[in-house]
Design an enzyme around this catalytic site. Structure first.
Site, PDB file in Angstrom:
ATOM      1  CE1 TYR A   1      37.340  38.225  35.797  1.00  0.00           C
ATOM      2  CE2 TYR A   1      35.956  40.100  35.218  1.00  0.00           C
ATOM      3  CZ  TYR A   1      36.534  39.275  36.177  1.00  0.00           C
ATOM      4  OH  TYR A   1      36.301  39.510  37.501  1.00  0.00           O
TER       5      TYR A   1
ATOM      6  CD  GLN B   1      32.380  41.764  36.882  1.00  0.00           C
ATOM      7  OE1 GLN B   1      33.299  41.149  37.399  1.00  0.00           O
ATOM      8  NE2 GLN B   1      32.203  43.050  37.047  1.00  0.00           N
TER       9      GLN B   1
ATOM     10  CB  SER C   1      29.385  50.002  38.101  1.00  0.00           C
ATOM     11  OG  SER C   1      29.749  50.820  37.026  1.00  0.00           O
TER      12      SER C   1
ATOM     13  CB  THR D   1      33.677  54.180  31.708  1.00  0.00           C
ATOM     14  OG1 THR D   1      33.778  55.356  30.915  1.00  0.00           O
ATOM     15  CG2 THR D   1      32.235  53.912  32.053  1.00  0.00           C
TER      16      THR D   1
ATOM     17  CD  GLU E   1      38.888  49.145  39.538  1.00  0.00           C
ATOM     18  OE1 GLU E   1      38.759  49.866  40.510  1.00  0.00           O
ATOM     19  OE2 GLU E   1      39.402  48.015  39.587  1.00  0.00           O
TER      20      GLU E   1
END
Lengths: 675, 675
Positions: free
Chosen positions: A139, A141, A148, A426, A428
């Site tokens: 994943y 991102q 964030s 830090t 999720e």
């Protein structure tokens, strides 16, 4: 539970003093008799398999450690297939293998992303391959310069209608994908988040399925740069994971590899929204956060289990003239630091169980197109995630300190437990649909609270975990009726002051914000206060859910009584720690605060004889605990001594380097060379 | 300071906004112009020497790391001799080499133990060999089953008058010496603490010089078992140190290797005390603790320097529509977590400078046989050691979190900084004359406070850091006159409420103890409260010493003004954190607490433009900082990217283990094997 073997049980005396049914407590902790049984079976399966040994893990080099992780993952899959394990069993097996690796992201992020954001067609194409491990996914991102803030991502996916393809590109150094687990070395595919650009317009962040490596020889595909981002905190710990870096140099993928459930790009390059409501995605967030809270209670309970058992073994002082020393667990100072953590482990466990229910409830409501409870579920899970993970990281380190010097040894298990856990604070999970920082999450809760306060003022009745705000008239002016220490045993007395504290802090913030030149400025200036108000609200939720748990039927002699004590300890230690909040908002008096403290001391004394049994109820194998100090049989010192000799430095009596760097020094050859 | 090189300075804008003379601040921090100059020279000497490189330290295996430490130690010694460095210069050089190793114990514990506890004759015999490194020594006190409690040690030294020798023996497994640094692999000698037994009587713990290894080939002497105790927290970090295990099997040493300054065993086996007063030993304790407090400010300032610089580089959010993001240092939430740590670094630095003076003062008084100030110096240094080390460990971890995800990478330097620092919380340097645990130390302070409270009641006037207790009439009933936020800028207002809080908490404890059936029982029951009272007292000392520093002449435009702001931040953030103490003892009102909080917010805004310059004033080289995130030039992202590729896992594109463990999985060979 011990993994087997016949060592003498040095903690037998401690176990004999327990005033409750440990078996009943195991059921309360696990959630059901079935849950105890299946967890126990999977834990023993892992503990008895030599491939899953981890006692020398912290001594491995990075390359050895990574190879060991690949081996364990393959072996786990082999066992899962051979034994035809159910999904529940397979998940537990992976949990007890207890070594972060690419499979976590494959099952935990890649598959859910396709399920949640892919069309039915896309799911049909990709999921079967993923289920059979014909492809390995991660994943992708976060980027080197963007954590964030998803909206700040720079990677681009530009649609080229001439070829019906997207061109994936990393335009800057800071746009390099950075951190995704499993990306560095293991994954063949990734769900990549990038700015969708079509017809010259930037439509913001969307997900794309991108193949990264050849399925023939695992080499990166043309235009794809891949690597590991380097060593991380601790020995062992998260270094078993290949957190990776990824750069694209104009890499082309077919149009149908954009995840198209919510929006599509047509053959002609038109951007269109589907009629699937965006809110469906929030269900995933609630799910992920629920697992993070559950993980917090697991990590915390492991640390507490080690610290409680070793505190019953370790002796110190107690006699001036060389007589027997005292178990450190008998010291009030040790109890006052350790027992609130024990209580927190149970508190987080129960709020986690409630979150499981909440997820089911949210899912059902989403299916019925009822989105009314989503904002509250969103804020409440975000807040619980943030508060429980921060507190757990601090608590693991506190448990390490409570074990004295030996807690600093890798063989204690505590350094690795800390190092592997802290990323949860830090991120999720380092890789979640919305990567939100602690402060950001609490901000979200704070904003939600502000909104609710405003709505309550207009007469709207709040529901769920903010229902208490409807009681604003009473809570703004109530004074606690507590008059003796024992009055604090009453759950209603606890609940009232926690509600009043949370509400008054929120209202104070709202009033101060309203005095600012603009609301945004007010939010910015008061953000530290808002965070404190948000924490107060989240602590209230945890206390409330613990109290509600105690209103259920909890079988087993003495089980509920012990949990009642732990619930009181949990609430009152928070009251003591945040005494300034309660006093400054006038919820309690200084005398009532002192009474709470007095009761805490009494409760510690009552928990003392039950402490070891209360951590036994977590039902952890010695393998899973991975700690010489936390051994079930308490036979700590011979084991510590034995572990020491395994260190590579002990392979030779005279150390490597003696001839070159020690002998010349001792023989004064260094000095003579100058003369 | 940068180590050299011509990268663009991304932090130049931050440096341009500073409102004070950085050079003047460097002098205030270092203590004198001379201190700045010599530190700077030694730091650059180390940074420019390739042997002292440490950028791949966390990637080394334990054996490689240990060998690297031996190499650096030998090279450092070579440079010290070649350049004829002074003791001050040599100590600084070792500091900047920044890698724990046997030399720390040789110079820091072995030599001082012989100096402090050896007779003149013994010093003449052993010290010259130690000074020339003809022997390497360590300090063997703690045992596997016995840490802080020196009286519990089990190792025996039994005098045999027939041979005029002591027989050193480890009677049990738990009596194995365990933890001493340098013992495992490097030391040839040790000062060993053991129970002295002569004429059948146990005279308690005494020190003995024992040779452990052959000076010819470094092999352990007969009857001596030696080894390393295994891996410790973190990569790199303290794993460069050979903390060791030592067992004796009836090892004989000459009688004159007992350290005999304070007591002797005669040729006939008689145990006799010398006329040297025991109090002389306390001077050493004050000295050691003073260095520990100084080390706390060093460690904390390194972490703060990294976090402040990276917070000025890192950007996040701030714009909804893809515009430029905001520096995280501009967020109030970041400031409210980071600036109190910046202020703490300065506060600890100044209290450390004061402790240096205190040590000189105590030494002079001891020489004049004036022991009157010893108890106060003992309690005050113990308390300061305990409070500053705990807060520093927490602060380093907080700085790591404030750097977001990248703080978790070893290349950020923060994981190693944390892992190498935390032992300071558990031990007085892991190896000190009195190994005292945090809680034990605070207990000592608490007992001292109780005694003082009792004495004040009888009219005795306390001196030194407890002089304020003489003002008991006023402090027990005073009410703070603060009426506006700015009133809190007055140092007298701060001092009054900190004094009142500390005194009232101590008096509360004394009253509650007097209600207990016995004093010992009262102490035991109330120990958690006593610890809180002790912390309040120690915080008062730190605040007071900061205020006193500001009464001195501090040259340089704007320097004193910045320090005044930091002093206010230090005091007021403590007031906010411990608001419950101040409110419950009636020292301030809730409104005054809110005003303090309001002022804090304003002070953060004033410190903001000076933040980067305030950490520049620590004058650390990039080598010493050891952090990609804390680079002087702020050019963080290219450096992070470059560091990643150094990881051994990136030596090959396709990872080791692919053929065995990944390919069979992807090719479904695992699954097929079952069918």
């Amino acid at each position: 539970m011990a993994d087997g073997g016949g060592e003498p049980d040095q903690l037998a005396g401690e176990r004999a003093t327990a005033q409750f049914d440990v078996d009943g407590m195991k059921v309360a902790w696990a959630g059901s008799r079935h849950a105890v049984e299946v967890a126990d079976r999977m834990a023993r399966l892992v503990a008895s398999d030599p491939v899953f040994r981890k006692d020398t893990r912290t001594m491995l080099s990075r390359k050895e450690l990574f190879k060991d992780t690949l081996k364990k993952a393959a072996h786990a899959w082999k066992r899962i297939v051979e034994l035809r394990l159910t999904e529940e069993e397979a998940n537990l097996l992976r949990l007890y293998v207890d070594q972060p690796g690419y499979v976590d992201l494959h099952w935990g992020m890649f598959v859910p992303a396709i399920k949640g954001q892919g069309t039915e067609e896309q799911q049909k194409k990709w999921l079967p391959m993923a289920y059979k491990f014909q492809i390995i996914g991660c994943y992708a991102q976060t980027e080197l310069g963007h954590g964030s803030n998803v909206q700040g991502l720079e990677t681009t996916a530009t649609f080229d209608p001439s070829a019906d393809e997207f061109v994936m590109h990393s335009p800057t150094l800071t746009s390099s994908k950075w951190w995704p687990g499993g990306l560095g070395k293991a994954s063949t595919h990734a769900v990549v988040y990038a700015r969708l650009i079509t017809e010259g317009k930037d439509y913001g962040i969307h997900g794309f399925i991108v193949q990264l490596r050849s399925l023939d020889d695992h080499s990166p595909l043309p235009g794809v740069t891949l690597g590991d981002i380097g060593g991380k905190f601790g020995s062992g710990a998260y270094n078993s994971m290949d957190n990776g870096v990824l750069r694209f140099d104009h890499v082309r993928i077919p149009r149908d590899q954009m995840l198209m459930r919510l929006s599509q790009v047509t053959r002609e390059g038109k951007y269109v929204h589907s009629d699937v409501p965006k809110q469906l995605l929030y269900g995933t967030m609630v799910y992920v956060r629920q697992t993070i809270v559950a993980d917090a209670s697991k990590a915390l309970s492991r640390a507490v289990c080690i610290a409680v058992r070793y505190s019953a073994i370790r002796k110190q002082f107690g006699s001036q003239d060389g007589g027997p020393e005292t178990q450190v667990l008998n010291y009030k100072t040790q109890q006052s630091r350790l027992f609130p953590l024990l209580a927190s482990a149970y508190a987080y466990r129960f709020v986690g169980q409630w979150l499981k229910w909440l997820y089911t409830d949210v899912t059902q409501k989403l299916e019925a197109k009822d989105y009314s409870t989503l904002p509250e579920a969103h804020a409440c899970t975000a807040g619980l995630k943030s508060v429980t993970t921060s507190a757990t990281a601090d608590a693991i380190e506190e448990c390490r300190k409570l074990c004295g010097g030996h807690g600093y040894l890798n063989s204690s298990g505590l350094p690795e437990l800390f190092a592997v856990y802290v990323p949860a604070c830090t991120y999720e999970g380092d890789n979640v649909v919305l990567l939100l920082q602690v402060s950001v999450v609490l901000h979200l809760v704070a904003r939600f609270l502000m909104k609710t306060v405003a709505q309550v003022a207009t007469g709207k009745q709040p529901v769920g975990t903010i229902a208490y705000m409807g009681n604003i008239q009473h809570l703004m002016q109530c004074k606690s009726a507590v008059n003796t220490a024992e009055d604090w045993l009453n759950p209603a007395a606890i609940k009232e002051v926690f509600e009043a504290r949370a509400l008054r802090m929120a209202v104070n913030c709202a009033q101060n914000i309203s005095k600012a030149p603009s609301q945004e400025e007010g939010f910015s200036e008061l953000s530290p206060d808002l965070l404190e108000a948000a924490v107060a609200h989240v602590q209230l939720i945890i206390v409330t859910k613990f109290i509600e748990k105690l209103q259920e039927d909890i079988p087993g002699p003495g089980v509920k009584e012990q949990l009642q004590k732990l619930c009181s300890i949990y609430a009152l230690h928070l009251l003591h720690k945040h005494l300034g909040d309660f006093l400054s908002t006038g919820c309690i008096t200084a005398r009532q605060g002192a009474l709470a403290n007095e009761l805490l001391g009494k409760l510690y004394a009552q928990v003392r004889p039950n402490a070891v049994a209360l951590v036994d109820a977590f039902d952890y194998t010695d393998h899973y605990l991975g700690s010489v100090l936390g051994r079930y049989d308490g036979d700590v010192y011979p084991a510590l001594y034995e572990e020491a000799w395994k260190d590579p430095l002990n392979e030779t009596v005279v150390p490597d380097g003696y001839q070159e760097h020690l002998r010349p020094l001792l023989k004064q050859q260094l000095k003579l060379s100058r003369l």
